[in-house]
Design a protein around this motif. Structure first.
Motif, short mmCIF file in Angstrom:
data_model
loop_
_atom_site.label_atom_id
_atom_site.label_comp_id
_atom_site.label_asym_id
_atom_site.label_seq_id
_atom_site.Cartn_x
_atom_site.Cartn_y
_atom_site.Cartn_z
N ASP A 16 -1.57 18.24 0.32
CA ASP A 16 -0.71 17.33 -0.46
C ASP A 16 0.66 17.95 -0.66
OD1 ASP A 16 -0.31 14.93 -2.16
OD2 ASP A 16 -0.10 16.45 -3.73
N ALA A 17 0.68 19.27 -0.95
CA ALA A 17 1.95 19.96 -1.14
C ALA A 17 2.75 20.06 0.14
CB ALA A 17 1.69 21.37 -1.70
N VAL A 53 4.08 2.54 6.46
CA VAL A 53 3.53 3.72 5.79
C VAL A 53 3.68 3.56 4.28
CG1 VAL A 53 4.00 5.25 7.72
CG2 VAL A 53 5.71 5.00 5.92
N PRO A 54 2.87 4.29 3.52
CA PRO A 54 2.98 4.22 2.06
C PRO A 54 4.41 4.52 1.59
CG PRO A 54 1.00 5.43 2.70
CD PRO A 54 1.78 5.18 3.95
N THR A 79 -7.77 12.80 0.33
CA THR A 79 -8.99 13.61 0.19
C THR A 79 -8.84 14.98 0.85
OG1 THR A 79 -9.95 12.72 2.23
CG2 THR A 79 -10.39 11.52 0.19
N ALA A 80 -7.65 15.27 1.36
CA ALA A 80 -7.47 16.51 2.12
C ALA A 80 -7.27 17.72 1.23
CB ALA A 80 -6.30 16.38 3.08
N GLU A 135 -4.40 5.58 9.65
CA GLU A 135 -5.65 6.27 9.34
C GLU A 135 -5.37 7.64 8.73
OE1 GLU A 135 -9.52 7.95 11.85
OE2 GLU A 135 -8.25 6.37 12.71
N PHE A 136 -4.34 8.32 9.22
CA PHE A 136 -4.00 9.63 8.67
C PHE A 136 -3.66 9.52 7.18
CE2 PHE A 136 -0.65 12.60 7.37
CZ PHE A 136 -1.26 13.83 7.64
N PHE A 137 -2.80 8.58 6.83
CA PHE A 137 -2.39 8.48 5.43
C PHE A 137 -3.49 7.93 4.52
CE2 PHE A 137 1.86 8.73 7.41
CZ PHE A 137 2.38 9.77 6.64
N GLU A 138 -4.44 7.19 5.11
CA GLU A 138 -5.56 6.72 4.30
C GLU A 138 -6.49 7.85 3.91
OE1 GLU A 138 -7.39 3.81 6.77
OE2 GLU A 138 -5.80 2.32 6.50
#
Length: 891
Positions: free
Chosen positions: A695-696, A831-832, A689-690, A682-685
């Motif tokens: 992202d950095a 994970v991705p 949008t964060a 859920e975190f990585f999904e």
């Protein structure tokens, strides 16, 4: 009904009066007023009952000499008005307030003994510069007083605050709050809680029933304006024979008392418990309605009754309530309230706040609930308060009467005893049953701090044991009724209701005391005169009841249902730090009660709970919340917990970002891996949008940090404290462990018992000896080094943790390295791809606000490095429910 407040001996201060008045809005939502003259100030809140259009207060005589702030109802005011008019006094309103004021102007303090009703009042005499306070004969309405420093450079040097409640005095800013430790001891030891003039607040006192206080330039004086107590004992020596004529006269007097208390311009209802007393009031009102009595206009065509019922409970009285409703069919609208334990838990703090001082059981909560419902329908409520104390309504009175008879002759005592055996059996059956089962007694003093109890060893609470009417007078004015009247006043006024008690008509009480004791108890029947007077009015099932229950809650059942909540109170840091309790022994006794291994009762535990919540409410600086159930404000995965930070730079120069993840609570049968991995998905999904900043921050190496608590829970290594069988070695050894805040460590018998079971008693004793040597040479932590077995990771119940951790103790998780490796494998498989190669492993962390300790990992690295990353513990396992975090190294 109203609220009064004010001062004497201070400079004119309308702002102070306004502050005190604001605290009592619930007592009088229909109006307010203040009055200031020289050293005196009066404040008033009005609940309009009689002469609604007039009667505003404070009220002054036409010449301005006397001004009154009055809380109460004087039911014989029309007779007094006629008498005063014959003496030449004139009236501008139809209110009883003006009658009370004019009576004082005519007769001074002697007027109060002429009143038949309830009152707490303040009257200022402008000419004599004298303030007079008074409280009614039985103390139905309260008056609290507190001496304070007088106005600087003025006269008098001593000032006085007064009010219908304690809170206006607290809010004045002139009283320095301190608990009255004598009252606390007497409450815990003897169950005394409305004991003489002293309250639970040091320096705040109450006027006694029938007492008057005068304050002027000559000082402050207190005296009794009535001899009612002495009169009752004198009447008891007359011993007028009891017969059918006496019962008929009592019936007529009671009916008239109820009629007087129906005087109102607002709706009147009845509190109906199902007991003899309140049922008698309800059926008399029903008869008056049937007879077309004009006083029932305030009741209406249908009498509103309000009853607390507890279906399927041992003390439910619904069948008796229904019996009364059936008799009143056609002229009654019965409202049933069903208090539940979850309601009690939700209302508990407001209930404690409402009562202002501790009480001896949760029973008055049933009344609290009834009043909350009643205020939706009526403004005045009649009930049966006081009948038990004047007609021996409680079982212990039988024992007093039997001792009295024994002194008069063995034959009379034996005859009465033979007809009272079933009643006396109920008094002793629980004690006998406990003895037969071998349950141990738990003296309340064994649960108190010895240094506290040693200060009060000379305290006594004498009770009359061998003269029935002396005991009744004692209970009417001191031991029993004052507390019941306090409950009634606080609960009714909390919901802007006026409570009226027709049994406490002083002329009716005098009549009962003038009769022989057989009017009270005869042939095993108490309240004999009331039973005889209501025969034919009441259902036989109520008129001939011998099992007194009372207007109460099923306390034992509720305590068992709410044991985890009460455990959390006993386990709280504030409870542990009070100077009054021995927390370890209280927990031991409560555990024994739950398991049925001791003879402790919920009345004793209630006193501890009530006192603790009262101290929190009125003395602790920080507002109290239920930390175990409170919910933190919602946050996204990329926000820190309140008061925490996302980023930390370690002493090694690494900057790390920690994202605490909120989860559902973990339970024993949960699949740890499935819940953890789903939450990481859920975190990585949601991460895309964060925003660019986050992202950095997630481009470098990263780890999963997971609390050892949730691993231990899912492994079945977390135990409710009441399920841990604590042995004597654990109790003894835990006393020598330095206590850490909120129950962490082995300073609890529960955690020490787990340590013994995990490492074995010999090894714990060996480590304890080594620890003692270590302390002597200044080396810390030697105990944990010697005991091994991850004993340092054992956690006790902590009040800030979410349920069930607030009432549980936990061992360290089993095989934490294997758990870490298993979780890491799962993460890498799902994970991705962009994050898979950067994932460095899983860390099992024991972290709190005191310290942190890596218990296991699948990362070949320095544990101290990971502990530095959690130097400020970004997790939150209370209301935050964030037991794990994803930690990114910012390269």
């Amino acid at each position: 009904m109203c609220g009064i407040a004010g001062y004497y001996g201070l400079n004119a201060n309308e702002a102070l009066l306004g502050t005190m008045n604001d605290c009592m809005e619930h007592r009088g939502p229909d109006g307010e007023g203040v009055f200031v003259d020289g050293p005196c100030g009066l404040a008033h809140r009005r609940l309009s009952i009689i002469d609604v259009a007039h009667g505003q207060q404070p009220m002054a005589t036409a010449d301005g000499r006397y001004t009154i702030a009055y809380n109460g109802e004087v039911y014989n005011y029309l007779d007094l008005r006629g008498e005063l008019e014959a003496l030449g006094r004139t009236f501008e309103t139809d209110s009883d307030t003006e009658v009370v004021l004019q009576a004082f102007a005519q007769w001074g303090g002697e007027a109060f003994d002429r009143f038949n009703g309830m009152f707490g009042l303040a009257i200022w005499d402008r000419d004599e510069q004298r303030l007079t306070l008074a409280r009614d004969h039985f103390g139905i309405k309260p008056v609290y007083v507190c001496r304070v420093a007088g106005s600087e450079g003025g006269s008098p040097s001593e000032g006085l605050l007064f009010a219908s409640e304690i809170r206006p005095i607290l809010r004045s800013g002139l009283y320095e709050k301190n608990p009255n430790e004598r009252s606390i001891y007497r409450y815990l030891k003897f169950r005394a809680h409305e004991d003489g003039t002293e309250t639970f607040f040091d320096g705040i006192e109450r006027l006694q029933p029938g007492e008057m206080l005068e304050a002027d330039a000559n000082g402050i004086r207190r005296s009794m304006f009535t001899r009612l107590r002495e009169e009752l004992l004198e009447l008891a020596t007359e011993q007028r024979p009891y017969d059918d004529a006496a019962a008929a006269e009592y019936k007529a007097r009671l009916i008239e008392s109820i009629r007087l208390r129906l005087q109102s311009e607002v709706p009147v209802g009845t509190s109906l418990s199902g007991g003899l007393d309140s049922s008698a009031v309800a059926v008399v009102i029903n008869q008056l309605i049937n007879d077309g009595d004009k006083t029932t206009e305030s009741v209406g065509v249908q009498q509103n009754t309000f009853s607390a019922v507890f279906p399927n409970s041992i003390n439910d009285e619904e069948r008796y309530v229904d019996a009364v409703l059936d008799i009143c069919t056609g002229h009654v609208d019965g409202h049933k309230i069903l208090p539940k334990p979850e309601d009690f838990k939700a209302d508990l703090r407001d209930f404690v706040r409402t009562q202002e001082e501790p009480l001896i059981s949760s029973g008055p909560y049933a009344q609290y609930q009834v009043m909350r419902e009643a205020t939706k329908h009526v403004t005045v409520l009649l009930d049966g308060q006081g009948a038990d104390e004047m007609m021996a309504g409680y079982i212990p009175y039988y024992a007093v009467y039997l001792r009295q008879l024994r002194a008069q002759g063995a034959k009379a005592a034996a005859a009465e005893l033979s007809k009272s055996l079933d009643v006396l059996f109920r008094l002793g059956r629980f004690r006998v049953k406990a003895k037969l089962k071998g349950r141990k007694d738990v003296p309340v003093t064994s649960l108190l701090n010895p240094s506290f109890t040693s200060q009060w060893t000379d305290e006594r609470f004498p009770v009359e044991q061998s003269n029935l009417k002396k005991r009744l007078v004692q209970d009417l004015f001191h031991n029993s009724l004052p507390s019941l009247l306090r409950y009634e006043d606080k609960n009714t006024m909390r919901f802007s209701l006026e409570g009226r008690v027709p049994f406490l008509d002083k002329e009716v009480v005098k009549f009962i005391f003038s009769l022989t004791d057989e009017a009270i108890i005869k042939d095993g029947w108490n309240k004999r005169i009331l039973r005889d007077a209501t025969r034919g009015l009441l259902p036989e099932s109520i008129n001939r009841r011998r099992n007194k229950i009372g207007f109460t809650t099923p306390q034992s059942e509720w305590f068992m249902r709410l044991k985890n909540h009460f455990y959390s109170i006993f386990l709280s840091e504030s409870f542990a730090n009070r100077p009054y309790f021995n927390q370890t022994e209280v927990l031991h006794a409560f555990e024994g009660w739950i398991k049925g291994s001791n003879n402790a009762d919920t009345m004793m535990f209630w006193r501890f709970i009530n006192l603790e919540l009262w101290l929190q409410e009125y003395f602790d600086e920080e507002p109290q919340v239920d930390k175990a159930t409170a919910q933190a404000a919602p946050k996204s995965d990329v926000e820190p917990n309140a008061g925490k930070a996302l980023d930390l730079t370690t002493d090694r120069g690494e900057t790390v970002r920690r994202y605490p993840l909120r989860t559902e609570l973990f339970a024993k049968d949960d699949d740890l891996d499935a819940k953890v991995l789903a939450r990481i998905d859920e975190f990585f999904e949601t991460l895309p949008t964060a925003g660019a900043e986050h992202d950095a921050a997630t481009k470098g190496r990263w780890y999963l940090f997971i609390s050892e608590k949730i691993i231990a829970i899912t492994q079945g290594r977390s135990f409710f404290v009441w399920d841990i069988k604590v042995g004597k070695p654990a109790r003894v050894l835990s006393r020598y462990v330095t206590r850490t805040p909120a129950g962490i460590g082995l300073g609890s018998p529960f955690t020490m018992q787990l340590a013994i079971e995990e490492a074995g008693l010999p090894r714990v004793l060996y480590a304890a000896a080594g620890g003692a040597v270590g302390k002597a040479i200044g080396r810390k932590g030697l105990f944990y080094e010697l005991v091994g077995n991850q004993i340092a990771a054992i956690d006790g119940p902590t009040e800030y943790s979410a349920y069930p951790s607030n009432v549980s103790a936990k061992l360290a998780p089993k095989d934490p390295d294997d758990v870490a490796a298993r979780l890491s494998a799962g993460i890498r498989s799902r994970v991705p791809a962009a994050y898979r190669d950067a994932f460095a492993g899983t860390i099992v962390m024991d972290a709190n606000d005191i310290g942190r300790n890596v218990l296991g990992s699948d990362v070949p690295d320095d544990k101290a490095r990971f502990e530095e990353m959690f130097a400020d513990n970004p997790l939150g396992q209370g209301s935050e429910q964030t037991p794990m975090a994803l930690v990114f190294i910012q390269d």
